[in-house]
Design a protein around this motif. Sequence first.
Motif, short mmCIF file in Angstrom:
data_model
loop_
_atom_site.label_atom_id
_atom_site.label_comp_id
_atom_site.label_asym_id
_atom_site.label_seq_id
_atom_site.Cartn_x
_atom_site.Cartn_y
_atom_site.Cartn_z
N VAL A 187 -92.66 82.51 71.66
CA VAL A 187 -93.79 82.97 70.85
C VAL A 187 -94.66 81.77 70.54
O VAL A 187 -94.26 80.62 70.78
CB VAL A 187 -93.31 83.65 69.53
CG1 VAL A 187 -92.52 84.91 69.83
CG2 VAL A 187 -92.49 82.70 68.69
N GLU B 216 -93.39 91.26 70.73
CA GLU B 216 -93.05 89.85 70.87
C GLU B 216 -92.36 89.33 69.60
O GLU B 216 -92.70 89.72 68.48
CB GLU B 216 -94.33 89.03 71.10
CG GLU B 216 -95.22 89.53 72.23
CD GLU B 216 -94.65 89.25 73.60
OE1 GLU B 216 -93.54 89.75 73.90
OE2 GLU B 216 -95.32 88.56 74.39
N GLY B 217 -91.39 88.43 69.81
CA GLY B 217 -90.70 87.81 68.68
C GLY B 217 -89.62 88.67 68.06
O GLY B 217 -89.23 88.44 66.92
N THR B 218 -89.12 89.65 68.81
CA THR B 218 -88.11 90.56 68.26
C THR B 218 -86.93 90.68 69.22
O THR B 218 -86.99 90.27 70.37
CB THR B 218 -88.69 91.95 67.98
OG1 THR B 218 -89.03 92.59 69.23
CG2 THR B 218 -89.93 91.87 67.10
N ASN C 209 -93.70 77.89 69.66
CA ASN C 209 -92.41 77.48 70.20
C ASN C 209 -92.59 76.52 71.37
O ASN C 209 -93.53 76.67 72.15
CB ASN C 209 -91.62 78.69 70.70
CG ASN C 209 -90.99 79.49 69.58
OD1 ASN C 209 -90.26 80.44 69.83
ND2 ASN C 209 -91.25 79.14 68.33
N TYR D 145 -87.37 81.01 68.77
CA TYR D 145 -87.52 81.87 67.60
C TYR D 145 -86.24 82.63 67.26
O TYR D 145 -86.10 83.17 66.17
CB TYR D 145 -88.69 82.85 67.78
CG TYR D 145 -88.48 83.94 68.81
CD1 TYR D 145 -87.95 85.17 68.44
CD2 TYR D 145 -88.86 83.76 70.13
CE1 TYR D 145 -87.77 86.19 69.37
CE2 TYR D 145 -88.69 84.77 71.07
CZ TYR D 145 -88.15 85.98 70.69
OH TYR D 145 -87.99 86.99 71.61
N SER E 36 -86.41 90.82 63.77
CA SER E 36 -87.81 90.47 63.97
C SER E 36 -88.10 89.13 63.31
O SER E 36 -87.86 88.96 62.12
CB SER E 36 -88.72 91.56 63.39
OG SER E 36 -90.07 91.20 63.53
N ALA E 37 -88.61 88.18 64.10
CA ALA E 37 -88.94 86.86 63.56
C ALA E 37 -90.30 86.85 62.87
O ALA E 37 -90.65 85.89 62.18
CB ALA E 37 -88.93 85.82 64.69
N ASN E 38 -91.07 87.91 63.04
CA ASN E 38 -92.44 87.93 62.53
C ASN E 38 -92.75 89.17 61.70
O ASN E 38 -93.91 89.40 61.34
CB ASN E 38 -93.42 87.83 63.70
CG ASN E 38 -93.07 88.81 64.82
OD1 ASN E 38 -92.51 89.88 64.55
ND2 ASN E 38 -93.39 88.47 66.05
N GLY E 39 -91.74 89.97 61.40
CA GLY E 39 -91.94 91.17 60.60
C GLY E 39 -92.45 92.38 61.37
O GLY E 39 -92.61 93.46 60.79
N LYS E 40 -92.69 92.23 62.67
CA LYS E 40 -93.19 93.37 63.45
C LYS E 40 -92.09 94.41 63.63
O LYS E 40 -90.95 94.07 63.91
CB LYS E 40 -93.69 92.91 64.82
CG LYS E 40 -94.94 92.05 64.75
CD LYS E 40 -95.40 91.64 66.14
CE LYS E 40 -96.66 90.79 66.07
NZ LYS E 40 -97.11 90.35 67.42
#
Length: 243
Positions: A11, A196-198, A14, A20, A211-215
């Motif tokens: 992501v 992305e990021g999950t 990175n 992540y 989820s690293a970004n809350g998505k």
Amino acid sequence: MEIMLFSNGKVAGNTELLEYGYEWIESAMERTKAKKLLFIPYAMIRSSYDERASQLREAFARFGCDVTSIDTVSDPVRAIEEADGFLVSGGNTWVLNKMLHDLGLVRPLRKAILMHNKLYIGWSAGTNIAAPTIRTTNDMPIVTAAILPSLNLVPFQINPHYIEATIEGHMGETRDERIEEFLVVNPHEVVAGIPEGTMLQVSGRTLRYFSANGKPMKLFRAAQEPCYYRQDESIQFLMEHGC
């Protein structure tokens, strides 16, 4: 089972693959005690197998792991049997799936993961092949005699790199519309769209979403409005799909 299905390898911000998700990976390493990891790079078309293996070797050294690329061994089936776990790269899903079938590696991998509980970490194409089939990949079928059935590690379809967007001036179908088309033809299926990021993780028989970004994950069913699931919300029912 210990299965980690990442939407993507990197992501924004990175510098290392799966950075992540290091915290999640570290927990899995502690549970599994995996040290010998086998890298499966067959999805890669435009990049070097050796360079990717070197990147992963450096990244996973922090967990005390050694990484060997399957293309460097003389007996891939034996390498699967002797490994503690597997790293399966993103790239082109069609090429990856065909290579695994052509080389006779689908059954050995399923046996190692499902019967011997060896760690599986995949991202992008490596996540697509964990579903029953690769019919919900975003990739072009750039090989002939394309094969649809895949590893079938989880009983539902996955769409990695899921994006909920409409591009101004673009008159083609959105991702949601493509998935809707899939469900019209295959109404018994469900599709998990992971942005992305999950990551989706199966530990034992327990399925969780990270989820690293809350998505949120977006779940699609035929003739129903899609619904969203956030980290720590139960999605265990997906493991019973098709039973």
